[in-house]
Design an enzyme around this catalytic site. Structure first.
Site, PDB file in Angstrom:
ATOM      1  N   HIS A  86       7.646  32.875   6.614  1.00  0.00           N
ATOM      2  CA  HIS A  86       8.713  32.197   5.884  1.00  0.00           C
ATOM      3  C   HIS A  86       9.866  31.843   6.816  1.00  0.00           C
ATOM      4  CE1 HIS A  86       9.475  36.544   5.637  1.00  0.00           C
ATOM      5  NE2 HIS A  86      10.771  36.278   5.490  1.00  0.00           N
ATOM      6  N   HIS A 112      13.999  31.470   6.913  1.00  0.00           N
ATOM      7  CA  HIS A 112      15.274  31.780   6.261  1.00  0.00           C
ATOM      8  C   HIS A 112      16.254  30.639   6.511  1.00  0.00           C
ATOM      9  CE1 HIS A 112      14.761  36.216   5.613  1.00  0.00           C
ATOM     10  NE2 HIS A 112      13.864  36.040   6.570  1.00  0.00           N
TER      11      HIS A 112
END
Length: 165
Positions: free
Chosen positions: A110, A112
């Site tokens: 992922h 951020h």
């Protein structure tokens, strides 16, 4: 926005992000398409902290197909102006942690997006205060090593972490 298709990759275990993507838990979604989803972090650094996540499970950055990686960055870039306006924060940190030693705590790749303001107390100190400045020979040696690995087809197709998509 172009949404590339990603090959299916089996999960290596239970994943809270896969649960969120599958609808098994509450999530505050701010963007989604066929291959990506972006939602608010439940432990935000600052209000508006968003995670951009592939729908398919990949743990580390080098596992993500290049086309999907490009798409995830496109999603992040699309979100930045809206995130700045919504959060009132003029600046953004874009952070990717790949692997446990890098601080990754959810083993689903992922990105951020962290809204930033002067004096917010969060810091990613670079250059790292505890690091020693290498000499030019050390820098040149590491650059040559990386460059030679990029030119060596066997190094790129070898096991695991050197694999390229």
């Amino acid at each position: 926005m172009h949404a590339p298709t990603a090959p299916l990759k089996p999960s290596t275990g239970h994943c809270i992000f896969c649960d969120l993507i599958g609808g098994a838990a509450e999530v505050s979604i701010c963007f989604e398409d066929a291959t990506a989803i972006a939602f608010l972090d439940i432990q935000p650094v600052n209000p508006g902290h968003v995670l951009v996540v592939p729908r398919e499970h990949y743990e580390r950055i080098e596992e993500v197909p290049k086309s999907l990686s490009t798409h995830l960055l496109d999603v992040a870039l699309t979100l930045v102006p809206a995130l700045q306006t919504a959060s009132g924060a003029p600046d953004i940190n874009v952070v990717i942690k790949s692997g446990a030693a890098a601080g990754q705590d959810v083993m689903h790749y992922h990105i951020h997006l962290i809204p930033r303001r002067d004096g917010d107390g969060f810091d990613i100190p670079l250059p790292f205060p505890a690091s020693e400045m290498p000499n030019r020979q050390q820098l040149d040696g590491m650059a040559a090593r990386i460059g030679s690995l990029l030119r060596d087809p066997l190094a790129r197709t070898g096991g695991g972490h050197g694999k390229r998509n």
